[in-house]
Write a protein that holds these residues in place. Structure first.
Motif, PDB file in Angstrom:
ATOM      1  N   MET A 114       0.827  -1.205   0.000  1.00  0.00           N
ATOM      2  CA  MET A 114       0.000   0.000   0.000  1.00  0.00           C
ATOM      3  C   MET A 114       0.866   1.262   0.000  1.00  0.00           C
ATOM      4  O   MET A 114       0.528   2.272  -0.636  1.00  0.00           O
ATOM      5  CB  MET A 114      -0.945  -0.013   1.196  1.00  0.00           C
ATOM      6  N   ALA A 115       1.984   1.204   0.704  1.00  0.00           N
ATOM      7  CA  ALA A 115       2.897   2.344   0.724  1.00  0.00           C
ATOM      8  C   ALA A 115       3.550   2.535  -0.646  1.00  0.00           C
ATOM      9  O   ALA A 115       3.761   3.674  -1.087  1.00  0.00           O
ATOM     10  CB  ALA A 115       3.952   2.162   1.805  1.00  0.00           C
ATOM     11  N   CYS A 116       3.869   1.431  -1.332  1.00  0.00           N
ATOM     12  CA  CYS A 116       4.409   1.531  -2.695  1.00  0.00           C
ATOM     13  C   CYS A 116       3.427   2.273  -3.607  1.00  0.00           C
ATOM     14  O   CYS A 116       3.828   3.093  -4.445  1.00  0.00           O
ATOM     15  CB  CYS A 116       4.676   0.143  -3.263  1.00  0.00           C
ATOM     16  N   GLU A 117       2.140   1.988  -3.435  1.00  0.00           N
ATOM     17  CA  GLU A 117       1.127   2.648  -4.261  1.00  0.00           C
ATOM     18  C   GLU A 117       1.003   4.125  -3.912  1.00  0.00           C
ATOM     19  O   GLU A 117       0.711   4.954  -4.790  1.00  0.00           O
ATOM     20  CB  GLU A 117      -0.199   1.912  -4.109  1.00  0.00           C
ATOM     21  N   ALA A 118       1.248   4.464  -2.652  1.00  0.00           N
ATOM     22  CA  ALA A 118       1.266   5.875  -2.263  1.00  0.00           C
ATOM     23  C   ALA A 118       2.443   6.593  -2.916  1.00  0.00           C
ATOM     24  O   ALA A 118       2.306   7.738  -3.389  1.00  0.00           O
ATOM     25  CB  ALA A 118       1.332   6.003  -0.747  1.00  0.00           C
ATOM     26  N   VAL A 119       3.601   5.936  -2.960  1.00  0.00           N
ATOM     27  CA  VAL A 119       4.773   6.518  -3.636  1.00  0.00           C
ATOM     28  C   VAL A 119       4.498   6.667  -5.122  1.00  0.00           C
ATOM     29  O   VAL A 119       4.847   7.693  -5.736  1.00  0.00           O
ATOM     30  CB  VAL A 119       6.020   5.643  -3.394  1.00  0.00           C
ATOM     31  N   ARG A 120       3.872   5.667  -5.704  1.00  0.00           N
ATOM     32  CA  ARG A 120       3.528   5.701  -7.137  1.00  0.00           C
ATOM     33  C   ARG A 120       2.750   6.971  -7.499  1.00  0.00           C
ATOM     34  O   ARG A 120       2.978   7.583  -8.542  1.00  0.00           O
ATOM     35  CB  ARG A 120       2.696   4.472  -7.481  1.00  0.00           C
ATOM     36  N   ASP A 121       1.857   7.386  -6.625  1.00  0.00           N
ATOM     37  CA  ASP A 121       0.963   8.505  -6.912  1.00  0.00           C
ATOM     38  C   ASP A 121       1.482   9.850  -6.401  1.00  0.00           C
ATOM     39  O   ASP A 121       0.810  10.870  -6.552  1.00  0.00           O
ATOM     40  CB  ASP A 121      -0.416   8.237  -6.300  1.00  0.00           C
ATOM     41  N   PHE A 122       2.667   9.861  -5.812  1.00  0.00           N
ATOM     42  CA  PHE A 122       3.187  11.081  -5.195  1.00  0.00           C
ATOM     43  C   PHE A 122       3.827  11.999  -6.222  1.00  0.00           C
ATOM     44  O   PHE A 122       4.672  11.575  -7.015  1.00  0.00           O
ATOM     45  CB  PHE A 122       4.226  10.707  -4.130  1.00  0.00           C
ATOM     46  N   ASP A 123       3.455  13.255  -6.201  1.00  0.00           N
ATOM     47  CA  ASP A 123       4.107  14.256  -7.058  1.00  0.00           C
ATOM     48  C   ASP A 123       3.749  15.665  -6.576  1.00  0.00           C
ATOM     49  O   ASP A 123       2.630  16.125  -6.762  1.00  0.00           O
ATOM     50  CB  ASP A 123       3.690  14.086  -8.521  1.00  0.00           C
ATOM     51  N   VAL A 124       4.703  16.320  -5.930  1.00  0.00           N
ATOM     52  CA  VAL A 124       4.488  17.699  -5.462  1.00  0.00           C
ATOM     53  C   VAL A 124       5.484  18.650  -6.114  1.00  0.00           C
ATOM     54  O   VAL A 124       5.672  19.776  -5.649  1.00  0.00           O
ATOM     55  CB  VAL A 124       4.591  17.796  -3.917  1.00  0.00           C
ATOM     56  N   ARG A 125       6.105  18.224  -7.201  1.00  0.00           N
ATOM     57  CA  ARG A 125       7.172  19.024  -7.805  1.00  0.00           C
ATOM     58  C   ARG A 125       6.705  20.428  -8.180  1.00  0.00           C
ATOM     59  O   ARG A 125       7.460  21.393  -8.014  1.00  0.00           O
ATOM     60  CB  ARG A 125       7.730  18.300  -9.036  1.00  0.00           C
TER      61      ARG A 125
END
Length: 262
Positions: free
Chosen positions: A184-195
């Motif tokens: 589940m944490a991998c999927e959170a990383v997958r969707d992360f983008d605050v650039r």
């Protein structure tokens, strides 16, 4: 100690021998609060040091539903509320650095300083499949299948050979992480983008990368510093867990930064 945060039983450790300003450490994907043992010991006489286990990691319960970095940021805010901490210095490593960035964006008035180690500001579209594959792998084969490659990515061969007493606890924590919590944490990383939002961060910021980090190349961490006005970038002779592999150097950098933030 355990506290219920947003419906999740969450483990935390508070070291406040010095009774000073709050200093919060956030661990990496597949880790737990113990990765910060040495650094917490270094700072606990001058700061109120907080460490905690993320959802589905260590002794914190598994989330019942999917979550993103905004949810993990909210977890930290709720934990600080429960402990009576209005503001804190924040240190995040790897995925912990992603949470720290999100927290600084969501709760800017609560961040005294921001220290980001071996992390990036967003997952590129071409890398999303990698995180989906990693999540699928642990759901199918468990954590054991990822242990060798992860240790080799996290720590240089020289460090692994010279410091087995430091490596083995990290290996054990990773291997015992709940597969679904990791996935589940991998999927959170997958969707992360605050650039696109990093330029709005105004708090003093230190970024640290590892020269031998193949998982998060130094350029990705330096890009965060380039996006945040006045941020500082440091490169250590280490792999992905640079604050652990170069703990003395990292502690010195952090101590100086906290005393005289840029």
């Amino acid at each position: 100690m355990q506290v219920n945060i947003n419906g999740i039983e969450t483990r935390y450790v508070l070291s406040n021998e010095g009774g000073g300003p709050w200093l919060t450490f956030i661990h990496q994907l597949g880790g737990d609060l113990s990765v910060w043992d040495q650094l917490a010991g270094y700072f606990r006489n001058d700061y109120t040091v907080l460490r905690y286990d993320l959802r589905g990691h260590g002794k914190t319960a598994l989330s019942r539903e999917a979550f993103g970095m905004a949810d993990l940021s909210h977890d930290l805010a709720s934990l600080l509320d429960a402990l009576g901490a209005p503001t804190t210095h924040v240190v995040g490593m790897s995925m912990g650095g992603m949470i720290a960035q999100q927290f600084a964006l969501d709760h800017p008035s609560r961040v005294d300083t921001l220290t980001l180690a071996n992390t990036f500001g967003g997952t590129r579209p071409e890398s999303r499949a990698l995180w989906e594959q990693r999540a699928a792998s642990v759901r199918e084969g468990g954590m054991a299948s990822l242990v060798p490659s992860t240790m080799d990515r996290w720590l240089t061969p020289d460090f692994q050979h010279a410091h087995p007493e430091a490596v083995e606890p990290i290996r054990e924590v990773f291997g015992h992480t709940l597969s679904e919590g990791y996935a589940m944490a991998c999927e959170a990383v997958r969707d992360f983008d605050v650039r696109s939002k990093l330029g709005t961060i105004r708090c003093p910021t230190l970024t640290v990368a590892g020269r031998h980090d193949t998982g998060t190349p130094p350029a990705d961490t330096q890009a965060i510093a380039d996006a945040i006005e006045g941020a500082r970038f440091e490169l250590l002779d280490a792999a992905h867990l640079a604050p652990i592999e170069q703990s003395h150097r990292f502690a010195a950098l952090l101590e100086t930064f906290l005393e005289r933030p840029v």
